[in-house]
Design a protein around this motif. Structure first.
Motif, short mmCIF file in Angstrom:
data_model
loop_
_atom_site.label_atom_id
_atom_site.label_comp_id
_atom_site.label_asym_id
_atom_site.label_seq_id
_atom_site.Cartn_x
_atom_site.Cartn_y
_atom_site.Cartn_z
N GLY A 166 27.77 26.27 -24.68
CA GLY A 166 29.07 26.82 -24.31
C GLY A 166 29.46 28.09 -25.04
N TRP A 167 28.54 28.66 -25.84
CA TRP A 167 28.80 29.95 -26.48
C TRP A 167 28.49 31.08 -25.50
CZ3 TRP A 167 31.03 30.39 -31.20
CH2 TRP A 167 30.98 29.29 -32.06
N PHE A 168 29.33 32.11 -25.53
CA PHE A 168 29.15 33.26 -24.63
C PHE A 168 28.62 34.47 -25.40
CE2 PHE A 168 31.54 30.64 -21.86
CZ PHE A 168 31.33 31.10 -20.57
N TYR A 169 27.83 35.27 -24.69
CA TYR A 169 27.21 36.47 -25.26
C TYR A 169 27.44 37.64 -24.31
CZ TYR A 169 24.75 32.89 -27.96
OH TYR A 169 24.44 31.81 -28.75
N VAL A 170 27.81 38.78 -24.84
CA VAL A 170 27.96 39.99 -24.04
C VAL A 170 26.81 40.92 -24.38
CG1 VAL A 170 29.38 42.03 -23.59
CG2 VAL A 170 30.45 39.79 -23.87
N VAL A 171 26.07 41.29 -23.36
CA VAL A 171 24.90 42.15 -23.56
C VAL A 171 25.27 43.62 -23.41
CG1 VAL A 171 22.57 42.67 -22.74
CG2 VAL A 171 23.38 40.31 -22.76
N ASP A 172 25.98 43.97 -22.36
CA ASP A 172 26.36 45.37 -22.12
C ASP A 172 27.38 45.44 -21.00
OD1 ASP A 172 25.17 47.58 -23.68
OD2 ASP A 172 23.27 46.62 -23.17
N ARG A 173 27.91 46.65 -20.78
CA ARG A 173 28.72 46.91 -19.61
C ARG A 173 27.81 47.08 -18.40
NH1 ARG A 173 33.80 46.04 -18.90
NH2 ARG A 173 34.06 47.86 -17.55
N ARG A 174 28.30 46.63 -17.24
CA ARG A 174 27.52 46.76 -16.00
C ARG A 174 27.12 48.22 -15.77
NH1 ARG A 174 26.82 44.22 -11.12
NH2 ARG A 174 28.13 42.47 -11.70
N THR A 175 28.03 49.14 -16.07
CA THR A 175 27.76 50.55 -15.79
C THR A 175 26.80 51.18 -16.77
OG1 THR A 175 29.76 51.07 -17.07
CG2 THR A 175 29.99 50.95 -14.67
N ASP A 176 26.44 50.46 -17.85
CA ASP A 176 25.58 51.05 -18.88
C ASP A 176 24.12 50.65 -18.76
OD1 ASP A 176 27.73 52.33 -20.04
OD2 ASP A 176 28.19 50.65 -21.37
N VAL A 177 23.81 49.71 -17.85
CA VAL A 177 22.43 49.24 -17.71
C VAL A 177 21.54 50.39 -17.24
CG1 VAL A 177 20.90 47.63 -16.52
CG2 VAL A 177 23.18 46.90 -17.25
N ILE A 178 20.37 50.53 -17.87
CA ILE A 178 19.43 51.60 -17.54
C ILE A 178 18.33 51.02 -16.65
CG2 ILE A 178 17.80 53.29 -18.51
CD1 ILE A 178 19.45 53.02 -21.15
N ASN A 179 18.02 51.71 -15.56
CA ASN A 179 16.99 51.25 -14.63
C ASN A 179 15.80 52.19 -14.71
OD1 ASN A 179 15.42 50.47 -12.43
ND2 ASN A 179 17.19 50.04 -11.13
N ALA A 180 14.74 51.74 -15.39
CA ALA A 180 13.53 52.55 -15.57
C ALA A 180 12.45 52.03 -14.62
CB ALA A 180 13.04 52.49 -17.01
N ALA A 181 12.32 52.69 -13.46
CA ALA A 181 11.32 52.31 -12.47
C ALA A 181 11.42 50.83 -12.10
CB ALA A 181 9.93 52.64 -12.97
N GLY A 182 12.66 50.32 -11.98
CA GLY A 182 12.87 48.94 -11.60
C GLY A 182 13.01 47.99 -12.77
N TYR A 183 12.67 48.44 -13.96
CA TYR A 183 12.83 47.62 -15.16
C TYR A 183 14.22 47.84 -15.73
CZ TYR A 183 7.73 47.07 -15.25
OH TYR A 183 6.43 46.78 -14.95
N LYS A 184 14.94 46.77 -16.04
CA LYS A 184 16.27 46.90 -16.64
C LYS A 184 16.15 47.02 -18.16
CE LYS A 184 19.11 44.59 -13.15
NZ LYS A 184 20.02 43.45 -12.88
N ILE A 185 16.87 48.00 -18.69
CA ILE A 185 16.95 48.18 -20.14
C ILE A 185 18.41 47.97 -20.53
CG2 ILE A 185 16.60 49.74 -22.08
CD1 ILE A 185 14.64 51.32 -20.32
N TRP A 186 18.64 47.02 -21.42
CA TRP A 186 19.98 46.79 -21.94
C TRP A 186 20.15 47.69 -23.17
CZ3 TRP A 186 22.22 44.17 -18.28
CH2 TRP A 186 21.52 43.20 -17.59
N PRO A 187 21.08 48.66 -23.14
CA PRO A 187 21.24 49.56 -24.29
C PRO A 187 21.43 48.81 -25.60
CG PRO A 187 22.47 50.41 -22.43
CD PRO A 187 21.95 49.06 -22.01
N HIS A 188 22.16 47.69 -25.55
CA HIS A 188 22.42 46.94 -26.78
C HIS A 188 21.14 46.48 -27.46
CE1 HIS A 188 23.50 43.39 -29.22
NE2 HIS A 188 24.57 44.09 -29.50
N GLU A 189 20.15 46.12 -26.66
CA GLU A 189 18.89 45.64 -27.24
C GLU A 189 18.20 46.74 -28.03
OE1 GLU A 189 14.86 43.26 -25.78
OE2 GLU A 189 16.28 44.05 -24.31
N VAL A 190 18.21 47.96 -27.51
CA VAL A 190 17.61 49.09 -28.22
C VAL A 190 18.44 49.44 -29.45
CG1 VAL A 190 16.75 51.45 -27.98
CG2 VAL A 190 16.73 49.91 -26.00
#
Length: 566
Positions: free
Chosen positions: A445-469
């Protein structure tokens, strides 16, 4: 039935109510109760001065009487264009007393931005800092006489105190513009009687507050009295701050975090709120030493400032036993560093202006779990009477652990934006808020926020979450802050670029940081470009403005890399 209907987060409530019974119907009721119960107790500490609850009642009566005399009507907007000053609280209460709508305008606004706010809100009255009146308000009205405000009251940041801290007020003097009414003189000359109140109800708008503006120009969130009293009480029930304990305004009071987590929480608790005009780390450190506040909630950058730009010690910070951060997920490495530097754990809190501050919180007796796969700290569990779901692009509930958009419903969710039906329809449907934040819920029941929808990077179909980098960059010992955005790439469509602030004196180069990321991230994720900068662009509330970084990024030449997964 989905996992969200089962509300697994209730297991972490620690005896707190699953459904909250709200004590006060309106914020005005909350204020009146504080005045009746503790008239001579401190309400506002401002450097070397203190305003009591009865003094605040008197000052707001003076302003309310002026508004009534000048034809201010029910539902009219009273714009507040001040910093973290006692005047903000005076203006807030005065507007409530006459059935008006306090309308916060960021004091960071320049002429064009301020003009936009006036055109949108059409306030019938304005309370402004004297220097902002001269530098911003007067030029805006001169450029467009059609937006003139009928009643303008000015106040100085020097008013109400005698310390005149040179870190804030060097070279400043009081201005008494002849075409405005001086608040200090108005209050000093007021001898009653108290103006006749205009009634307000739970559904009436208690405040118009600007949204964060991270993706564009701010919208005006219509926060009702019911929204405000509910989430003010949530802060009390979930943090454990007690009646009379001082509260530090470590966030701007013209933003929802400072309004609810400092100003109205102080009203509910009959506690003094500590305000310091502006939020400078060394000034805040002195306020903590002097007034010994117990609770604060702010963007993580405020705590970083205390750790890096002030000389406060863990012992001097010890009074601040309840430390909360909202606005953006905290990097685990940053949380650890701050705990060591400041001698206390910073708990996560999460919400939006549209949720009147918190929708999630980490109870003070617990610590945020870290998700092993994404490396992010949990933002907490949904608070009382609140349901949060994670949905796909079509609005269908996703299974536990899957990443999607967070959708929030509860008594704290606003009913819409001011004069903006298109934005209201897009974000708010059937009492639910489409937050625009991407994250997930774990099986506990814990929630996690990865990024804003508008910030997701699409590299040739691969999703990159800015927060992870950014989390990987944060682990480098020489990195103070980092932000990652997508930049155009003719081959992949997008690639990651990082903007990095180094610690003072660091010899680390861009190439060093690229290599640091390359060996720790999948080939398609690591940033192809890193730019060292002196600071990251942030809003007045400390939120990162990625859109400004994206605007700075130049178009990339066509990649010759044959592997789009690299």
């Amino acid at each position: 039935m989905s996992a969200y209907d089962d509300r697994p987060w209730l297991a972490h409530y620690g005896g707190r109510p699953a459904h909250l019974r709200v004590e006060f119907g309106t914020a005005m009721d909350m204020f009146d109760a504080a005045v009746a119960a503790a008239p001579d107790a401190p309400a506002v500490h401002y450097f070397d001065s203190t305003l009591t609850w009865s003094g605040l009642d008197h000052a707001s009566d003076a302003l309310a009487a002026l508004l009534l005399a000048r034809g201010f009507g029910p539902g009219d907007r009273c714009a507040l264009f001040v910093q973290n000053d006692p005047a903000f609280v005076i203006g807030l209460v005065a507007a409530w007393k006459v059935g008006g709508v306090p309308t916060a305008i960021s004091p960071m606004s320049k002429v064009d931005e301020f003009t936009w706010f006036l055109q949108r809100y059409r306030p019938a009255a304005l309370l402004a800092l004297d220097d902002l009146y001269l530098e911003v308000v007067r030029p805006a009205i001169a450029d467009d006489p059609g937006i003139a405000v009928p009643v303008v009251v000015t106040v100085s940041g020097l008013d109400g105190q005698t310390r005149d801290d040179p870190r804030l007020f060097a070279g400043r003097r009081r201005h008494r513009p002849p075409d405005t009414i001086d608040l200090a003189a108005l209050v000093a000359g007021f001898d009653g009687p108290a103006p006749r109140r205009r009634p307000v109800g739970p559904a009436d708008v208690a405040a118009l507050l600007p949204t964060s503006g991270t993706t564009g120009f701010p919208k005006g969130a219509r926060i009702s009295h019911a929204n405000l009293t509910f989430n003010t009480q949530i802060y009390r029930e979930w943090t454990g701050v007690d009646v009379g304990e001082p509260i530090l305004a470590l966030a701007p009071v013209f933003h929802v975090t400072g309004l609810v987590g400092a100003v109205t929480l102080a009203m509910l608790l009959r506690s003094p709120v500590v305000v310091t005009h502006r939020i400078l780390p060394a000034v805040m450190a002195d306020a903590i030493r002097e007034w010994r506040p117990v609770f604060a909630v702010a963007a993580i950058t405020a705590y970083i400032g205390l750790a890096d730009e002030s000389d406060i010690t863990p012992a001097e910070m010890s009074s601040l036993r309840l430390r909360y951060s909202g606005g953006a997920p905290i990097e685990p490495a940053v949380a650890e560093r701050l705990e060591e530097a400041l001698g206390g754990y910073v708990h996560n809190i999460y919400g939006q202006t549209e949720t009147t501050s918190p929708s999630h919180i980490v109870p003070p007796e617990l610590r945020s779990p870290v998700d092993e796969e994404t490396g992010v700290l949990s933002v907490g569990v949904p608070v009382s009477s609140t349901v949060v779901r994670v949905v796909d692009d079509d609005g269908r509930d996703l299974p536990v652990g899957e990443i999607g958009e967070l959708v929030t419903s509860g008594p704290q969710v606003i009913d819409g934006y001011w004069d903006d039906p298109t934005a209201t329809a897009a974000a708010l449907t059937g009492g639910e808020l489409r937050t625009g934040d991407i994250g997930f819920m774990d099986d506990a029941g814990w929630f996690y926020v990865v990024d804003r929808r508008t910030d997701v990077i699409n590299a040739a179909g691969y999703k990159i979450w800015p927060h992870e980098v950014e989390a990987v960059l944060a682990k480098h010992p020489d990195v103070a802050e980092a932000a990652v955005v997508g930049i155009p790439d003719d081959y992949r469509g997008e690639s990651a670029k990082a903007y990095v602030v180094l610690r003072a004196g660091s010899p680390t180069t861009e190439a060093d940081l690229v290599e640091h990321c390359r060996v720790r991230l999948a080939a398609y994720k690591y940033p192809r470009e890193i730019e060292l900068v002196g600071a990251l662009p942030r809003s007045a509330t400390g939120k990162l403005l990625r859109r400004e970084l994206r605007g700075q990024a130049a178009v990339r030449p066509r990649s010759t890399d044959p592997d789009p997964g690299r």
